[in-house]
Enzyme design. Structure first.
Site, PDB file in Angstrom:
ATOM      1  N   TYR A   9      13.454  -4.619  -4.040  1.00  0.00           N
ATOM      2  CA  TYR A   9      12.135  -4.755  -3.212  1.00  0.00           C
ATOM      3  C   TYR A   9      12.392  -5.714  -2.154  1.00  0.00           C
ATOM      4  O   TYR A   9      11.678  -5.390  -1.046  1.00  0.00           O
ATOM      5  CB  TYR A   9      11.275  -5.273  -4.323  1.00  0.00           C
ATOM      6  CG  TYR A   9      10.514  -4.285  -5.406  1.00  0.00           C
ATOM      7  CD1 TYR A   9       9.964  -3.183  -4.995  1.00  0.00           C
ATOM      8  CD2 TYR A   9      10.796  -4.816  -6.704  1.00  0.00           C
ATOM      9  CE1 TYR A   9       9.608  -2.501  -6.105  1.00  0.00           C
ATOM     10  CE2 TYR A   9      10.317  -3.951  -7.758  1.00  0.00           C
ATOM     11  CZ  TYR A   9       9.745  -2.661  -7.345  1.00  0.00           C
ATOM     12  OH  TYR A   9       9.347  -1.933  -8.255  1.00  0.00           O
ATOM     13  N   ALA A  13      15.477   4.397  -5.754  1.00  0.00           N
ATOM     14  CA  ALA A  13      14.615   3.435  -5.372  1.00  0.00           C
ATOM     15  C   ALA A  13      14.330   2.835  -6.583  1.00  0.00           C
ATOM     16  O   ALA A  13      13.851   3.243  -7.623  1.00  0.00           O
ATOM     17  CB  ALA A  13      13.350   4.237  -4.474  1.00  0.00           C
ATOM     18  N   ASP A  14      13.629   1.587  -6.548  1.00  0.00           N
ATOM     19  CA  ASP A  14      13.081   0.743  -7.328  1.00  0.00           C
ATOM     20  C   ASP A  14      11.436   1.256  -7.237  1.00  0.00           C
ATOM     21  O   ASP A  14      10.957   2.109  -6.388  1.00  0.00           O
ATOM     22  CB  ASP A  14      12.941  -0.683  -6.885  1.00  0.00           C
ATOM     23  CG  ASP A  14      12.650  -1.548  -8.275  1.00  0.00           C
ATOM     24  OD1 ASP A  14      12.067  -0.868  -9.277  1.00  0.00           O
ATOM     25  OD2 ASP A  14      13.024  -2.805  -8.365  1.00  0.00           O
ATOM     26  N   TYR A  15      10.873   1.077  -8.431  1.00  0.00           N
ATOM     27  CA  TYR A  15       9.633   1.997  -8.561  1.00  0.00           C
ATOM     28  C   TYR A  15       8.500   1.448  -7.326  1.00  0.00           C
ATOM     29  O   TYR A  15       8.069   0.211  -7.087  1.00  0.00           O
ATOM     30  CB  TYR A  15       8.925   1.378  -9.951  1.00  0.00           C
ATOM     31  CG  TYR A  15       9.589   2.270 -10.893  1.00  0.00           C
ATOM     32  CD1 TYR A  15      10.904   2.851 -10.970  1.00  0.00           C
ATOM     33  CD2 TYR A  15       8.533   2.367 -12.036  1.00  0.00           C
ATOM     34  CE1 TYR A  15      11.136   3.611 -11.951  1.00  0.00           C
ATOM     35  CE2 TYR A  15       8.832   3.078 -13.469  1.00  0.00           C
ATOM     36  CZ  TYR A  15      10.283   3.849 -13.113  1.00  0.00           C
ATOM     37  OH  TYR A  15      10.721   4.337 -14.429  1.00  0.00           O
ATOM     38  N   ALA A  45       9.017   1.456  -4.001  1.00  0.00           N
ATOM     39  CA  ALA A  45       9.601   0.444  -3.249  1.00  0.00           C
ATOM     40  C   ALA A  45       9.511   1.161  -1.863  1.00  0.00           C
ATOM     41  O   ALA A  45       9.194   0.558  -0.811  1.00  0.00           O
ATOM     42  CB  ALA A  45      10.960  -0.001  -3.513  1.00  0.00           C
TER      43      ALA A  45
END
Length: 784
Positions: free
Chosen positions: A285, A316-318, A320
């Site tokens: 993030y 991707a991170d959640y 992000a």
């Protein structure tokens, strides 16, 4: 004659040609995976390609009916071009507060099978879905085996154990139909305020690297691709700098130079890719030097793919990617955010299709070249082929039920808990306890009668609290009485946004009750620490988890002081997710056991440690500071650090690598096979370790080095090897380490990785402070 012959040939080969057309190359498992990928790409429309870069999570209810079963008709409407990913098929969204958050093994497997039947038979190209789950310290779902939290597993200093653990975790996840896991976390944690420190393997890049490699090998196995049915693709989290956020707050900027990135934060990722072939990486993030990781072409392109040769999938991170617009303000809108992420090399948006749903339009507008889409889609398809999803995407519901939390898994969870426990203090041999001298044992504290699992957990099939474990251990030999003593928070839900601290007035009553219980006992076991709300991932301003203090929350410290004042002999057990500045306890309580979060078998392992059935052998994977004012606090600091403070110490409360035993060990005859080597050669380090006590025990032999003179400053010491050994009373073992280029090299002023000639101090001991040393001379010109 020639015409007739040609017709005959055409007649005989025609059926073969028709058959080949009926079986596309990408569906032939005998063909090379790369050819299958290219064949499939050549058949896909732009919309079908970009659909492979999308995922569903919060949108998942849109393809379920009122009974939360998969609805193919809804899927046909919502997902006409298929879908790349479905997040966490085991969880239930839109549920009532009193309902379980997760499905059980059979229900999850049946849901996955229904989704895969639709994907493989009802979409034009029949591309299976890549389902992912969470597996930080066990499958985050109902009835799964919950092992000690990651930071506790790091305290075992036992990579072989981690490989066994994550093999079990992979099997439980794969049995329910998911073939991709968002784990392990290989962030190096260098700020004790950060709530996610519990998810890591500690503060040292070498320790984190060894544990991370072991975790990936457990998840994926070592047999190559496609994966066996009981393994899952691993994801390295979070690239990079995530473990030292500004002010210790999650998602904060990483004010970190390229040199520190390369020396401290990148090595675990590189090791897991080069040594264990990790197949996915999650971007972080945070920003580094003003550039968020999801838009960082240098990080995800030049370093990850260029220098390390990574050909797997970047996820991707959640949420992000939207945060490039909403939080970082480097994108004007979602379309811009999507464009920047694709250019940086993010292949799959998680957990929902917020930005990447715009990709077809962005390609047609010329903002993204379709060749870039092809590259990302090829990576997603490669992951599906490597996971074995094209050949067998289905789960066996009967097997899913039989393997989840079985006896072997439970036994391994207990072994892991035993090896995670660290003995921090044992004044005058206070422990182990003599049961014959005890008639009544008081077990007191907010964690005495509950099993605290930490983040990314649910409800295992079974769990053992500390009071239950002690009662089971002592049987009828002593009375065990329980008192809560003090409460930390009013609720314990990890998912719950609001954190309500316990009412001090009510806690004063509880403390008074606990004091009376302790006074009437021969021994008090006081269990204090953190819970899933006071140390956790702070994923939003409405859901915080970082803290500006390292002190015990609420009246826990007052509770311990009150119990000690009764005069009843007292041992403290710490159950927590991040370092705690327990200064008064360390000064005044004769015995301290640190368990971090020990998993579902916590109570059994703690009871065994208290009564000497096991001998604690864990070591701290992080430095324990005395206060927030000492931060940042880590053992591998630079020579100009730690000059001193007015009125307080620069020494930690407990150093990195520290842990005691019920026996004693002697380190003798530290030596080098060759005290002088040339650049490019390796040096063998040997030390004799003897158990000088009267009971068997584990010691973690730790190797550190210091480059005495270098072209850029180097840490005062760096961990470069360790070995956990079990020794019988009187037994001596020679422990050996090899120091090579990878151990001695660093980045010079030109950011080139080199070994410089000169003297290296080689240090060996049981922790980062109590060390013996010898000198290694390295000769020769520049090397690397």
């Amino acid at each position: 004659m020639y015409t007739r012959l040609l017709l005959c040939v055409l007649f005989f080969i025609a059926p073969v040609t028709v058959s080949a057309q009926q079986t596309p190359l990408h569906k032939d498992p005998a063909q090379p995976i790369e050819q299958r990928i290219q064949d499939l790409l050549s058949r896909m429309t732009l919309e079908e390609k970009t659909a492979q870069m999308l995922c569903l999570w919060n949108s998942k209810p849109q393809i379920l009916d009122d009974d939360e079963q998969f609805d193919p008709a809804k899927a046909n409407v919502l997902l006409p071009d298929g879908i790349g990913c479905i997040a966490r098929p085991s969880d239930r969204l839109g549920l009532q507060p009193t309902e379980p958050r997760y499905r059980g093994p059979r229900e999850t497997a049946e849901l996955v099978n229904a989704m895969q039947r639709w994907a493989t038979t009802r979409t034009r190209l029949g591309i299976p879905i890549l389902m992912h789950e969470e597996g930080l310290h066990g499958f985050q779902s109902r009835d799964a085996t919950h092992f000690p939290q990651a930071i506790a597993l790091a305290g075992t200093w036992d990579p072989a154990l981690l490989q066994r653990i994550y093999t079990v975790v992979a099997g439980e996840i794969a049995a329910r139909g998911a073939r991709h896991v968002l784990s392990p976390v290989v962030d190096v944690a260098r700020d004790a305020r950060w709530g996610r420190i519990e998810e890591t393997y500690g503060e040292d890049p070498y320790l984190v690297s060894r544990m991370g490699v072991a975790a990936v090998r457990g998840f994926q196995g070592m047999q190559g691709f496609p994966l066996p049915k009981d393994r899952v693709l691993a994801t390295l989290k979070h690239l990079t700098g995530h473990g030292q956020p500004e002010s210790g707050t999650n998602v904060g900027p990483a004010q970190i130079s390229e040199r520190v990135l390369r020396e401290m934060f990148l090595p675990p990722f590189e090791a897991a890719i080069r040594e264990a072939d990790a197949q996915a990486v999650m971007a972080s993030y945070n920003e580094v030097d003003g550039i968020p990781s999801h838009a960082n072409q240098w990080l995800l392109g030049d370093v990850l793919r260029g220098e390390w040769g990574f050909n797997g999938m970047v996820v991707a991170d959640y949420y992000a990617i939207p945060e490039l617009q909403r939080r970082h303000s480097v994108a004007v809108d979602l379309a811009d955010a999507a464009t920047q992420s694709v250019h940086a090399g993010v292949d799959l948006e998680l957990p929902d299709w917020d930005a990447y749903r715009l990709l077809p339009a962005l390609v047609r507008e010329g903002k993204i070249d379709e060749a870039q889409i092809d590259t990302s889609v090829a990576r997603v398809l490669r992951a599906k082929f490597h996971a074995g999803a094209f050949e067998d995407p289905f789960a066996d519901p009967d097997y899913a039920e039989s393997i989840t939390g079985n006896d072997d898994a439970r036994a391994l969870a207990l072994e892991a808990a035993r090896k995670s426990i660290t003995l921090l203090k044992n004044e005058n041999g206070f422990l182990p306890l003599d049961l014959d001298a005890l008639n009544r044992i008081a077990v007191i504290g907010p964690h005495a009668d509950s099993t605290v699992l930490g983040g990314y957990s649910d409800v295992p099939q079974q769990s053992v609290s500390i009071v239950e474990g002690i009662r089971a251990r002592v049987g009828d030999a002593a009375e065990v009485v329980y008192s809560e003593g003090a409460r930390i928070t009013e609720t314990r839900g990890w998912w719950t946004d609001e954190v309500v601290l316990s009412d001090p007035a009510e806690d004063r009553v509880r403390v008074a009750e606990a004091v009376e219980v302790a006074r009437a006992a021969d021994l008090a076991v006081v269990v204090v620490g953190d819970n899933e709300q006071t140390s956790r991932e702070g994923w939003a301003e409405s859901h915080l988890g970082d803290r500006s203090s390292l002190e015990l929350v609420g009246m826990q410290d007052e509770l311990v002081r009150a119990i000690v004042r009764t005069g009843t002999p007292t041992v403290v057990v710490l159950i927590h997710g991040r370092p705690l500045a327990v200064n008064w306890i360390a000064e005044n309580v004769p015995a301290i056991l640190d368990g971090w979060y020990l998993g579902q078998e916590e109570g059994t392992a703690v009871a065994e440690a208290l009564f000497g059935d096991i001998n604690p052998g864990g070591k701290l994977p992080v430095t324990i500071p005395r206060s927030v004012g000492q931060l940042p606090m880590f053992y591998n600091y630079k020579p100009t650090a730690r000059r001193g403070y007015l009125f307080s110490s620069t020494e930690p409360l407990f150093p990195f690598g520290y842990g005691l035993s019920y026996t004693t060990f002697a380190f003798e005859n530290l030596r080098l096979e060759r005290p002088k080597i040339a650049i490019g050669e390796s040096a063998r380090v040997l030390v004799d370790v003897t158990n000088t006590g009267d009971r068997a025990g584990d010691e973690v032999v730790q190797l550190y080095i210091r480059d005495e003179v270098s072209s850029v400053t180097r840490p005062v010491k760096e961990l470069k090897g360790f070995s956990r050994v079990t020794l019988e009373p009187g037994e001596t073992r020679t422990v050996e380490f090899d120091l090579g280029i990878d151990h001695l090299a660093f980045f010079n002023r030109s950011m080139e990785r080199v070994v410089e000639p000169g003297a290296f101090t080689v240090m060996v001991g049981p922790n980062s402070v109590d060390l013996q040393q010898v000198t290694l001379e390295v000769t020769g010109g520049s090397g690397g």
